[in-house]
Design a protein around this motif. Structure first.
Motif, mmCIF file in Angstrom:
data_model
loop_
_atom_site.group_PDB
_atom_site.id
_atom_site.type_symbol
_atom_site.label_atom_id
_atom_site.label_comp_id
_atom_site.label_asym_id
_atom_site.label_seq_id
_atom_site.Cartn_x
_atom_site.Cartn_y
_atom_site.Cartn_z
ATOM 1 N N TRP A 372 0.835 -1.205 0.000
ATOM 2 C CA TRP A 372 0.000 0.000 0.000
ATOM 3 C C TRP A 372 0.864 1.246 0.000
ATOM 4 C CZ3 TRP A 372 -0.799 4.493 2.566
ATOM 5 C CH2 TRP A 372 -1.959 5.198 2.243
ATOM 6 N N TRP A 373 1.874 1.279 0.880
ATOM 7 C CA TRP A 373 2.752 2.447 0.929
ATOM 8 C C TRP A 373 3.545 2.593 -0.357
ATOM 9 C CZ3 TRP A 373 2.454 6.523 3.776
ATOM 10 C CH2 TRP A 373 1.917 6.462 5.066
ATOM 11 N N GLU A 374 3.974 1.481 -0.924
ATOM 12 C CA GLU A 374 4.795 1.537 -2.136
ATOM 13 C C GLU A 374 4.060 2.212 -3.287
ATOM 14 O OE1 GLU A 374 6.525 -1.758 -5.185
ATOM 15 O OE2 GLU A 374 7.070 -2.053 -3.073
ATOM 16 N N VAL A 375 2.748 1.979 -3.393
ATOM 17 C CA VAL A 375 2.007 2.531 -4.538
ATOM 18 C C VAL A 375 1.238 3.804 -4.207
ATOM 19 C CG1 VAL A 375 1.809 0.257 -5.598
ATOM 20 C CG2 VAL A 375 -0.038 1.077 -4.123
ATOM 21 N N PHE A 380 -0.537 10.339 -1.047
ATOM 22 C CA PHE A 380 -1.022 10.793 0.250
ATOM 23 C C PHE A 380 -0.058 11.764 0.930
ATOM 24 C CE2 PHE A 380 -3.907 7.372 -0.415
ATOM 25 C CZ PHE A 380 -5.011 7.628 0.378
ATOM 26 N N PHE A 381 1.213 11.694 0.578
ATOM 27 C CA PHE A 381 2.196 12.557 1.231
ATOM 28 C C PHE A 381 3.183 13.082 0.195
ATOM 29 C CE2 PHE A 381 0.778 9.551 4.441
ATOM 30 C CZ PHE A 381 0.429 10.400 5.475
ATOM 31 N N GLU A 382 3.376 14.400 0.183
ATOM 32 C CA GLU A 382 4.333 14.984 -0.739
ATOM 33 C C GLU A 382 5.755 14.850 -0.189
ATOM 34 O OE1 GLU A 382 3.255 18.993 -1.453
ATOM 35 O OE2 GLU A 382 1.310 18.505 -2.340
ATOM 36 N N HIS A 383 6.700 14.830 -1.093
ATOM 37 C CA HIS A 383 8.118 14.847 -0.754
ATOM 38 C C HIS A 383 8.563 13.611 0.020
ATOM 39 C CE1 HIS A 383 7.648 18.910 -2.101
ATOM 40 N NE2 HIS A 383 6.940 19.266 -1.039
ATOM 41 N N ARG A 384 7.830 12.504 -0.123
ATOM 42 C CA ARG A 384 8.301 11.253 0.455
ATOM 43 C C ARG A 384 9.185 10.553 -0.565
ATOM 44 N NH1 ARG A 384 5.672 8.867 4.915
ATOM 45 N NH2 ARG A 384 4.804 10.513 6.210
ATOM 46 N N HIS A 385 10.073 9.709 -0.089
ATOM 47 C CA HIS A 385 10.958 8.978 -0.998
ATOM 48 C C HIS A 385 10.177 7.874 -1.699
ATOM 49 C CE1 HIS A 385 14.346 6.821 -2.639
ATOM 50 N NE2 HIS A 385 13.922 5.719 -2.051
ATOM 51 N N VAL A 386 10.208 7.895 -3.010
ATOM 52 C CA VAL A 386 9.560 6.866 -3.808
ATOM 53 C C VAL A 386 10.588 6.308 -4.786
ATOM 54 C CG1 VAL A 386 7.737 6.360 -5.477
ATOM 55 C CG2 VAL A 386 7.315 7.985 -3.630
ATOM 56 N N ASP A 387 10.701 4.992 -4.841
ATOM 57 C CA ASP A 387 11.606 4.341 -5.778
ATOM 58 C C ASP A 387 10.990 4.457 -7.168
ATOM 59 O OD1 ASP A 387 13.101 2.621 -7.360
ATOM 60 O OD2 ASP A 387 13.409 1.161 -5.758
ATOM 61 N N LYS A 388 11.408 5.498 -7.908
ATOM 62 C CA LYS A 388 10.774 5.772 -9.200
ATOM 63 C C LYS A 388 11.033 4.660 -10.210
ATOM 64 C CE LYS A 388 10.884 10.812 -8.679
ATOM 65 N NZ LYS A 388 9.532 10.806 -8.120
ATOM 66 N N PHE A 389 12.199 4.018 -10.134
ATOM 67 C CA PHE A 389 12.491 2.932 -11.069
ATOM 68 C C PHE A 389 11.554 1.751 -10.806
ATOM 69 C CE2 PHE A 389 14.598 -1.095 -12.017
ATOM 70 C CZ PHE A 389 14.857 -0.928 -13.378
ATOM 71 N N LYS A 390 11.389 1.396 -9.540
ATOM 72 C CA LYS A 390 10.518 0.272 -9.213
ATOM 73 C C LYS A 390 9.067 0.599 -9.541
ATOM 74 C CE LYS A 390 9.491 -3.124 -5.632
ATOM 75 N NZ LYS A 390 9.728 -3.569 -4.231
ATOM 76 N N ALA A 391 8.666 1.849 -9.281
ATOM 77 C CA ALA A 391 7.292 2.246 -9.576
ATOM 78 C C ALA A 391 7.019 2.159 -11.074
ATOM 79 C CB ALA A 391 7.042 3.662 -9.081
ATOM 80 N N ALA A 392 7.981 2.593 -11.892
ATOM 81 C CA ALA A 392 7.808 2.526 -13.339
ATOM 82 C C ALA A 392 7.779 1.078 -13.812
ATOM 83 C CB ALA A 392 8.936 3.294 -14.028
ATOM 84 N N ARG A 393 8.635 0.252 -13.224
ATOM 85 C CA ARG A 393 8.673 -1.167 -13.591
ATOM 86 C C ARG A 393 7.359 -1.845 -13.225
ATOM 87 N NH1 ARG A 393 10.016 -4.886 -17.109
ATOM 88 N NH2 ARG A 393 10.734 -6.864 -16.209
ATOM 89 N N ARG A 394 6.822 -1.519 -12.072
ATOM 90 C CA ARG A 394 5.546 -2.094 -11.653
ATOM 91 C C ARG A 394 4.446 -1.744 -12.657
ATOM 92 N NH1 ARG A 394 2.737 -3.847 -7.053
ATOM 93 N NH2 ARG A 394 4.513 -3.611 -5.634
ATOM 94 N N LYS A 395 4.367 -0.472 -13.022
ATOM 95 C CA LYS A 395 3.327 -0.048 -13.959
ATOM 96 C C LYS A 395 3.518 -0.688 -15.334
ATOM 97 C CE LYS A 395 2.315 4.348 -11.697
ATOM 98 N NZ LYS A 395 2.305 5.830 -11.825
ATOM 99 N N GLU A 396 4.762 -0.866 -15.730
ATOM 100 C CA GLU A 396 5.053 -1.509 -17.020
ATOM 101 C C GLU A 396 4.547 -2.951 -17.028
ATOM 102 O OE1 GLU A 396 9.088 -3.257 -19.071
ATOM 103 O OE2 GLU A 396 9.213 -1.273 -18.151
ATOM 104 N N LEU A 397 4.791 -3.668 -15.931
ATOM 105 C CA LEU A 397 4.333 -5.052 -15.859
ATOM 106 C C LEU A 397 2.821 -5.141 -15.720
ATOM 107 C CD1 LEU A 397 7.136 -6.584 -13.592
ATOM 108 C CD2 LEU A 397 6.786 -6.961 -16.033
#
Length: 421
Positions: A372-375, A380-397
């Protein structure tokens, strides 16, 4: 399923003093879930996990249910969903909640249950007002509370008049903009279509009475076919001149149904789209991101309604995620992790729409909150650290998996509910 007039089984919570409370029983620091403006938690605890629908008696009688619910509450999963239809679920939940009262008083969580369905067959539905009131009284006793936060009429499509095509399977998004299909599903006539609809109106009136008495604080309907839920929401809004407090849909925001629920949200919430001066519903719950176990990592339940064609694609998806061209896993978390991420992300849904998910073990709670936090962290919160590479890979899959269902002709596919005779 336990009939209203049957003796109630007893569930004894293992002695809390002997139940472990180790590191795995506690939430990761800083990962407690936020509370939505509605007061609900963004994830809701699915109580069917505490029944024979999904678990063995040995599991239910162990300390695992106590530890699982305690951890969920500690994470901020403070909305709990169950039903009189879910076997001993209300009994188990009530016993555990009473034992947890020193840490979690009644005011710290919200209880939702359902009434009207008492078995697996069509004849096991009873929407008569007197039966619903008895059912609610039993639920209050089982859950150890004087009020319910939400009460639903359970699976209304089995009671409503059968206004749908001869074969109602397929993509429900087609119905919205097709005048012929809208007419077949009865979406343009905000009136009762017969005895079944009349039963629902009378039952809902009884729920309104119980709400005015303080036994319940919000009322609504649940079901599977989105066109039927829309038709009945229109009927009830027209009849009582107020929106439904809440509505629950399930299995319509998943990797195989990526746009079904999202397509209906404007119709539920926007007066201009539903041809009413007020919204049809105030709150909406989205249940079963794993599509009733279809996207789980276990063997499919014997009663699953998905088609053989979808089951074949499921096998392809599992194989696809398991190994890429180099023999490595395409997605470490596999089908469950990917499906949860899609179901939890609020991209095409309002972030005020909670997701109901069954949780059976400590690990499942930890994993659900992690995903839940990963996606959702950036939503819900600005300026939090998000793994942009993993997020893009998740959406691609996710895109590739939904494409697999689309190529097979099963995108947004809904089964017949109730089944055709």
């Amino acid at each position: 399923m336990i009939p209203l007039d049957a003796s109630q089984p007893i569930y004894d919570v293992p002695d809390p003093s002997g139940i472990p409370d180790a590191n795995e029983d506690r939430p990761l620091p800083g990962k407690e879930l936020p509370r939505l403006d509605s007061g609900f938690s963004p994830l809701a605890f699915g109580g069917a996990a505490f029944s024979g629908h999904y678990q063995s008696e040995d599991h239910i009688r162990s300390s695992e249910p106590f530890r699982t619910l305690r951890l969920a509450l500690r994470y901020g999963i403070t909305t709990i969903d169950t039903s009189t239809y879910y076997g001993q679920s209300e009994i188990v939940l009530g016993s555990i909640l009473r034992a947890l009262e020193p840490e979690f008083p009644r005011s710290s969580y919200k209880l939702m249950t359902k009434c009207g369905r008492f078995g697996g067959n069509k004849q096991n539905f009873d929407y008569t007002p007197s039966t619903l009131r008895k059912s609610v009284q039993r639920s209050l006793e089982r859950l150890g509370t004087t009020y319910l936060d939400v009460l639903y009429l359970h699976d209304v499509e089995f009671v409503a008049d059968p206004i749908y095509p001869e074969d109602p399977t397929g993509d429900p998004t087609r119905v919205i903009d097709d005048d012929t299909l809208r007419a077949v599903w009865g979406l343009d006539e905000n009136k009762s279509r017969g005895e079944g609809d009349d039963k629902i109106v009378a039952a809902y009136s009884e729920l309104r009475d119980m709400r005015s008495e303080g036994l319940v604080r919000a009322i609504g309907i649940t079901g599977y076919p989105l066109p039927t839920l829309l038709r009945l929401a229109c009927l009830l809004t027209q009849t009582f001149s107020e929106p439904l407090d809440t509505l629950m849909s399930y299995s319509h925001h998943t990797l195989s149904s990526p746009t079904a629920l999202a397509s209906y949200i404007p119709l539920f919430f926007s007066p201009s789209r539903s041809h009413f001066s007020i919204p049809l519903v105030r709150n909406l719950f989205c249940a079963s991101p794993l599509n009733m176990g279809f996207f789980g990592d276990r063997q499919l339940p014997s009663w699953t309604s998905v088609s053989n064609g979808m089951k074949a694609i499921r096998k392809e998806v599992i194989k696809f995620l398991e190994e890429d061209e180099d023999g490595k896993k395409r997605w470490e978390g596999g089908i469950v992790d990917l499906a949860l991420g899609y179901g939890f992300r609020r991209g095409t849904l309002s972030k005020e729409i909670p997701t109901v998910i069954g949780l059976s073990t400590l690990n499942e709670v930890h994993e659900a909150v992690r995903v839940w936090w990963e996606v959702n962290e950036d939503a819900f919160f600005e300026h939090r650290h998000v793994d942009k590479f993993k997020a893009a890979r998740r959406k691609e899959l996710e895109k590739e998996v939904t494409s697999m269902f689309e190529r097979g002709g099963w995108l947004n596919w809904s089964w017949a509910s109730p089944p055709l005779l």
